[in-house]
Design an enzyme around this catalytic site. Structure first.
Site, PDB file in Angstrom:
ATOM      1  N   ALA A  48       0.832  -1.207   0.000  1.00 22.13           N
ATOM      2  CA  ALA A  48       0.000   0.000   0.000  1.00 22.13           C
ATOM      3  C   ALA A  48       0.865   1.255   0.000  1.00 22.13           C
ATOM      4  CB  ALA A  48      -0.882  -0.002   1.240  1.00 22.13           C
ATOM      5  N   GLY A  65      -0.306  -5.431   0.308  1.00 17.43           N
ATOM      6  CA  GLY A  65      -1.385  -5.344  -0.671  1.00 17.43           C
ATOM      7  C   GLY A  65      -1.028  -6.029  -1.990  1.00 17.43           C
ATOM      8  N   GLU A  93      -1.731  -9.596  -1.426  1.00 20.45           N
ATOM      9  CA  GLU A  93      -3.190  -9.748  -1.306  1.00 20.45           C
ATOM     10  C   GLU A  93      -3.844  -9.756  -2.685  1.00 20.45           C
ATOM     11  OE1 GLU A  93      -3.541  -6.532   1.600  1.00 20.45           O
ATOM     12  OE2 GLU A  93      -4.475  -7.967   2.952  1.00 20.45           O
ATOM     13  N   GLU A 140       2.719  -6.122   7.235  1.00 19.31           N
ATOM     14  CA  GLU A 140       2.051  -4.938   7.794  1.00 19.31           C
ATOM     15  C   GLU A 140       2.306  -4.755   9.283  1.00 19.31           C
ATOM     16  OE1 GLU A 140       0.803  -7.020   5.619  1.00 19.31           O
ATOM     17  OE2 GLU A 140      -0.392  -5.967   4.117  1.00 19.31           O
TER      18      GLU A 140
END
Ligand code: NAD
Length: 709
Positions: free
Chosen positions: A64, A110, A113, A135
């Protein structure tokens, strides 16, 4: 465009993530908008038979956009961010066509993901590529479906450590863990395999969307996982003392997902994500361990206008604990090392230290016997100064004694080119004074390593009065060359890290002298977020070494006609060493007893030597331990010993273990609020003494409403 859409004759679309003007793809609107549009196009075009998602950069997708997450203060915004991203990942996996993640490089957070929302994952088998959900290291949780897809893919128990520790895996390890399906040789092979899979699997369904889906290893209610839920949160708490909300949120999110359907689990994950995003802890960690650390790594404290340099040949004087560690860390990155001591046996012993560390790698299969031989061939153990010829840099790590240091400086310089840099690894002696022994003080610098060198990530670079900016730049480059983080400080007694660190055990010892229970003191240190209690860490440093430094400091002050400032903790050090003969861990007895082969335990004699008095509230102990360190760091900043906020924060976490969840010593003051910090410091000063008097700079900042930026 950030996402290139290309359809071939077989109806296979390749979506290539390639954000213009950036070296890496990061997840933000600039990427997610075009990605969402591309998904819309796929949904509306029946001629599309399959989708390959890959990247035009070296990495696949690094995660992210941290800047964006950092700026969020409203939980509703964080919730929406997670929901939006998950929304289109869900559309991608339900688009009715096979979707393959062709992972040409690193996929973290991300990025992974996104890959998990694809039906099949292939990665190039590049040892540099990393896969994981890190994270937690920034106080966050994977909010793009990571806490839902990963456990459903590989099982709750194997997935938890990956998320709780933020482990990053190599492609082959990710494949063994069941996260990646297949490996590819190169980009061509990667895309060919991806296409072949699309053509062979026209209607894939994600495991969690399969009606017959069964949780690998059982869902959250399965008896096999029952024990986990009973123990894991307490185990996490035992490690973190409740200071880190992210691990608990991760566990809760996995648990919730494990007792419900996939979509409900995803919703629940967004709430836990929001909780982490707005927490002060994630702000502290992101600010320091992301932004400030990145700035340091990019050279924010390196003088401008000096060409980058690399060390090819390094000389190390003194093959003791530090010299041996520096030799290992330098040879590891391919530097030729000359390791010198007064006897061949001592030099060989220093080299044998590397051999011991390499044997561990050998055992674990991370190194071949040839690799070990090549490594060791780079280290020459010697007693001859002639061997130093051609060194670009020499680091002395001999005994902490001015005369010996001066002697080795002169002997080494006689062999070196005039351009070579000479560094001292002294932990206490001012660099400017040591540089007097040098014929070229401009080339003289302090490189203060931490023990054990092979594990500790920081090097404190000390700039003497005459050190040139070229020398500083070369020292900085060398520290980065050996893959450590440099902070730059100006010459001063104890420099920055040793000076601030000392306040921690000193405060612990003061509490002991005041009659606080030693166990409460140790617990307060851990609750404050320090890795080790103040008394235990003093034992590790050794009480006799601290006494030696204290006496030396008194002598140095006396020589200048001054009196050294005294700390109430000093009396405890003196009593422990001089009266009780308890020198610390090495001697097997300090504040703790260290039975051979057994567990250490607090020395029972403490009860008699430091009788208990009225016990303070635990928070008072915690505050005293943290405020003492943070105030000293602020004083160092005020005095110009440290000049960058980032160096001060990172130095405190990497150098002496200052509570990482606080984001470092100055960020702790920011988070408390400068005005509040000043107010509380004044209270502590009134109750416990002068040492808590807030730095003048803080009083000024509080008045002006400023914080450390
Ligand atoms: P050590 O006692 O383990 O090693 C010192 C080595 O220097 C010994 O092998 C000794 O034989 C050698 N030596 C002594 N005189 C010499 C000479 N004239 N020529 C060549 N070699 C000589 O000590 P250490 O813990 O490795 O510390 C070395 C230096 O690093 C000291 O200045 C110390 O203050 C500093 N330092 C130590 C630590 C730590 O945690 N131990 C941390 C940072 C800095």
């Amino acid at each position: 465009m950030s996402v290139n859409f290309e359809k071939d004759n077989d109806g296979i679309v390749t979506l290539t993530l390639d954000m213009p003007g950036r070296s890496m793809n990061v997840l933000n609107d600039e990427l997610s908008q075009p990605l969402a549009e591309a998904i819309g196009r796929i949904e509306g075009d029946a001629s599309i038979k399959g989708v390959i998602v890959t990247s035009g950069k070296k990495e696949f997708l690094a995660g992210a956009d941290i800047e964006k997450v950092f700026a969020i203060t409203d939980p509703a915004d964080a919730f929406k961010l997670a929901e939006d991203y998950k929304g289109f990942l869900r559309r991608l996996e339900l688009c009715g066509r096979p979707v393959v993640a062709a992972l040409n490089g690193t996929a973290l957070g991300g990025g992974l993901e996104l890959a998990l929302a694809c039906h099949y994952r292939i990665a190039i088998d590049d040892p540099k590529a990393q896969f994981g959900l890190p994270e937690v290291k920034l106080g966050l949780l994977p909010g793009g479906g990571g806490t839902q897809r990963l456990p459903r893919l590989i099982g709750i128990q194997p997935s938890l450590p990956l998320m709780l520790e933020g482990k990053e895996l190599k492609a082959s390890d990710a494949k063994n863990a069941g996260i990646i399906h297949a490996l590819a040789r190169d980009r061509e092979d990667l895309l060919a395999q991806a296409k072949a899979w699309c053509l062979a699997n026209p209607k894939p369904v994600q495991p969690w969307d399969d009606k017959k889906f069964k949780w690998p290893g059982g869902d959250a209610k399965a008896p096999a996982n029952g024990q986990l839920w009973a123990i894991a949160p307490s185990m996490a708490n035992a490690k973190t003392y409740g200071n880190y909300p992210a691990p608990i949120n991760i566990m809760a999110s996995v648990f919730d997902g494990g007792i419900t359907d996939f979509d409900t689990g995803c919703r629940s994950e967004s709430r836990y994500f929001a909780n982490c995003v707005v927490s002060q802890v994630s702000k502290n960690m992101i600010g320091t361990l992301w932004f400030q650390l990145n700035a340091i790594n990019k050279g924010s404290s390196r003088p401008e206008g000096v060409e980058r340099s690399t060390v090819k040949k390094l000389g190390i004087l003194g093959a003791g604990m530090m010299g041996a560690g520096i030799a290992y860390s330098s040879a590891k990155v391919g530097i030729e090392v000359v390791l010198l001591d007064t006897t061949q046996e001592a030099a060989d012993r220093g080299k044998a230290y590397s051999s011991g560390l390499l044997d561990k790698d050998l055992k674990k299969g991370r190194l071949t016997p040839e690799g070990k031989d090549q490594f060791l061939a780079r280290i020459k153990a010697t007693t001859s100064y002639d061997d130093l010829k051609g060194c670009d840099l020499v680091i002395e790590a001999v005994f902490e004694d001015r005369a010996i240091k001066a002697d080795v400086t002169r002997k080494a310089e006689a062999q070196l080119a005039r351009t070579a840099v000479f560094a001292s690894n002294t932990s206490t002696l001012p660099i400017t004074g040591l540089a007097e022994a040098s014929e070229r003080p401009k080339n003289f610098i302090g490189l203060h390593f931490f023990s054990p060198v092979d594990k500790m990530p920081l090097v404190e670079i000390i700039v003497g009065k005459k050190t040139s900016k070229e020398t500083l730049a070369r020292g900085f480059d060398y520290v980065q060359q050996i893959k450590k983080t440099p902070i730059v400080v100006n010459d001063s007694r104890g420099f920055y890290t040793s000076r601030c660190f000392a306040t921690y055990p000193m405060e612990g010892m003061t509490l002991l002298a005041e009659g606080q229970h030693p166990r409460s003191i140790e617990m307060a240190g851990l609750q404050a977020g320090m890795p080790v209690g103040p008394l235990a860490v003093q034992d590790e440093v050794s009480l006799s070494l601290s006494l030696h430094v204290l006496e030396q400091t008194r002598k140095d002050f006396a020589a200048e006609g001054k009196t050294a400032p005294e700390h109430p903790g000093v009396a405890v050090v003196e009593k422990m060493v001089k009266v009780l003969d308890r020198q610390g861990k090495k001697a097997g007895k300090g504040f703790y007893d260290y039975p051979a082969g057994g567990q250490k335990s607090l020395w029972k004699g403490l009860a008699e030597q430091f009788p208990l008095k009225e016990q303070l509230p635990q928070q008072e102990l915690i505050d005293r331990l943290l405020y003492a360190q943070a105030n000293e760091a602020a004083k160092c900043y005020e005095e110009g010993v440290v000049t960058a906020v980032g160096d001060t924060n990172i130095g405190s976490i990497f150098g002496w273990g200052f509570a990482p969840h606080q984001g470092g010593a100055l960020q702790f003051i920011n988070a408390v609020g400068v005005a509040q910090f000043v107010k509380r410091s004044k209270e502590l000063e009134k109750r416990y003494g002068e040492r808590f008097k807030p730095a003048k700079l803080l009083v000024k900042m509080a008045k002006e409403g400023r914080r450390f930026e």
